[in-house]
Design a protein around this motif. Sequence first.
Motif, short mmCIF file in Angstrom:
data_model
loop_
_atom_site.label_atom_id
_atom_site.label_comp_id
_atom_site.label_asym_id
_atom_site.label_seq_id
_atom_site.Cartn_x
_atom_site.Cartn_y
_atom_site.Cartn_z
N GLU A 276 0.86 -1.17 0.00
CA GLU A 276 0.00 0.00 0.00
C GLU A 276 0.90 1.23 0.00
N ILE A 277 0.33 2.40 -0.15
CA ILE A 277 1.13 3.62 -0.24
C ILE A 277 0.56 4.69 0.68
N PHE A 278 1.43 5.63 1.07
CA PHE A 278 0.96 6.87 1.66
C PHE A 278 1.73 8.03 1.06
N VAL A 279 1.16 9.21 1.19
CA VAL A 279 1.65 10.40 0.49
C VAL A 279 2.01 11.48 1.50
N ARG A 280 3.09 12.19 1.25
CA ARG A 280 3.47 13.34 2.06
C ARG A 280 4.20 14.35 1.18
N GLU A 281 4.35 15.54 1.70
CA GLU A 281 5.06 16.63 1.01
C GLU A 281 4.51 16.83 -0.40
N LEU A 282 3.19 16.99 -0.49
CA LEU A 282 2.53 17.31 -1.76
C LEU A 282 2.61 18.81 -1.98
N VAL A 283 3.19 19.21 -3.11
CA VAL A 283 3.46 20.62 -3.40
C VAL A 283 2.87 20.95 -4.77
N MET A 285 3.21 23.69 -7.84
CA MET A 285 4.21 24.63 -8.33
C MET A 285 3.70 25.35 -9.57
N ASP A 286 4.16 26.60 -9.73
CA ASP A 286 3.84 27.40 -10.91
C ASP A 286 4.77 26.98 -12.04
N GLY A 287 4.22 26.90 -13.26
CA GLY A 287 5.03 26.49 -14.40
C GLY A 287 5.90 27.58 -14.98
N VAL A 288 5.81 28.83 -14.43
CA VAL A 288 6.56 29.95 -15.01
C VAL A 288 7.66 30.43 -14.08
N ASP A 289 7.30 30.95 -12.89
CA ASP A 289 8.29 31.58 -12.03
C ASP A 289 8.62 30.76 -10.79
N SER A 290 8.28 29.47 -10.81
CA SER A 290 8.65 28.53 -9.75
C SER A 290 8.04 28.88 -8.39
N SER A 291 6.95 29.61 -8.37
CA SER A 291 6.22 29.80 -7.11
C SER A 291 5.63 28.45 -6.71
N GLU A 292 5.50 28.22 -5.41
CA GLU A 292 4.97 26.95 -4.94
C GLU A 292 4.20 27.14 -3.65
N ILE A 293 3.31 26.18 -3.40
CA ILE A 293 2.52 26.18 -2.18
C ILE A 293 2.43 24.74 -1.70
N VAL A 294 2.64 24.52 -0.39
CA VAL A 294 2.59 23.19 0.21
C VAL A 294 1.14 22.85 0.51
N LEU A 295 0.66 21.73 -0.04
CA LEU A 295 -0.71 21.28 0.17
C LEU A 295 -0.80 20.21 1.26
N ILE A 296 0.12 19.24 1.25
CA ILE A 296 0.23 18.21 2.28
C ILE A 296 1.63 18.31 2.88
N ASP A 297 1.73 18.51 4.20
CA ASP A 297 3.04 18.75 4.81
C ASP A 297 3.81 17.44 4.99
N SER A 298 4.95 17.54 5.65
CA SER A 298 5.81 16.38 5.83
C SER A 298 5.20 15.34 6.76
#
Length: 496
Positions: A276-283, A285-298
Amino acid sequence: MDRITVAGSTAFQPSAGYDYMENNCIEEPSKLCEFKKLNGRILKTVDSVYQDVASVDECRELCLNSPYRCHSYDYGDTGEMVCRLSHHSRATLSDIQEPYLDVPEAATYELSSCYNVSIECRAGDMVARIQTSKLFDGKMYAKGSPNSCVRDVNNSLEFELTMQYDNLECNVRKNGLGRYVNDVVIQHHDKIVTSSDLGLAVTCQYDLTNKSVTNEVDLGVHGDISPALSEEVTVDSPNVAMKITDRKGEDIMQSAEVGDPLALKFEILDKNSPYEIFVRELVAMDGVDSSEIVLIDSNGCPTDHFIMGPIYKSAKSGKILLSHFDAFKFPSSEVVQFRALVTPCMPSCEPVQCDQEDISGERRSAVSYGKRRRRRSVSSSAAHDDMLLVQSIQITDKFGFDKGANRSSSGSEAVYIADGGLCVNVAGLIVAATIFLSAQLAIIAAWTFIWQRRKFNSKLSHQDTMSAVSVSMPPASRADSLCKLYDAGYTHQRRF
């Protein structure tokens, strides 16, 4: 301030020994109002009931024009063509026990916020001023220049953006004589565009003696849901895919608009896999200026449940994880890239408990299958490193700013001339002018050919006449002949 203006914050707190009195008859912004739909619930008691109301839109207008501060309404749930209005909303119902009735087919429309927009046209710039009914924390910027022409707003009820006509960073466009236009976005989140945001088309028109101001507003969060461009990314050992689907996790979306209900789907492709799997650090990102926002933390918990919910197992299979979200985008790009760390575990993954606020503002615990891998001893055959999954999607906003530009580029734009009351199609005018100039050039070419032919025939006739008569007079000089030809040609030119 009252409970409405500070809704969603922690500014309103219980205090022993104090009574709170709230004015329910004050005047507040009511021009641009957005209502949120609360499915499956209606209020037990309301302030006003109207019968024979033709549509839900007419019920909405009754709420906006009520003599008191109407904050919610429902239509057709307690009777056919019945409209019910109330001054209550979830922000004012925290002290009331079970204020709602659970009706699966019903819905309550709750006022989210209202905006009054005014435009000031000055000698060298235009100023867009906004007044809200609820504390606004975000930014206001010129579309196309989200970083260079922007005003950051921190918990305010009034804010403005100044755009100079000669400032290229603010992208103010001149559209006709003395007419300046621009597109402005009111964005609630600091980094991404959501369905709660507004798009404003502002215009300043000047004449020789005075100035007149017009402003057009496009709420921009309406319309049908469009799909999304997605690309499947697959990794080995085990084979895991991250896809962007509908809320059920079934259909892969080909395109999307801001506010569309979507889901991120993580799936082990091998149905017989022992993992099975689990997910963390889901981010995101903007495709132009590399802006990003964290959606699922560590730790595997959502950072903002209004943007993305917790990760949960699908009811169909324990090898499928889903997370719901409403489509969003970054201001400077229509490409949103998702990046996540996925870790396999065997025989099953332990969920994590995450605290989050519910719709009433209270904090509750939620289960999320995103968690840091537990450090334990496993055999070498069962040990796997984290897998990095990347997925891109193209998401467009719903403001509709570019639609007019597309029509203009395709040759269908029409210009209205106010003085003569005439509607002129620009593309048709260009085609007519081209045809007219081509016809003139053809006439000039034909006339030149005929004139040269007549000149040549006249010269031949003159030579025949001169040879038939006796040569008793002195021959004309070359200069005289040139003068005659010049005079003849000059006469024809004047006639033309």
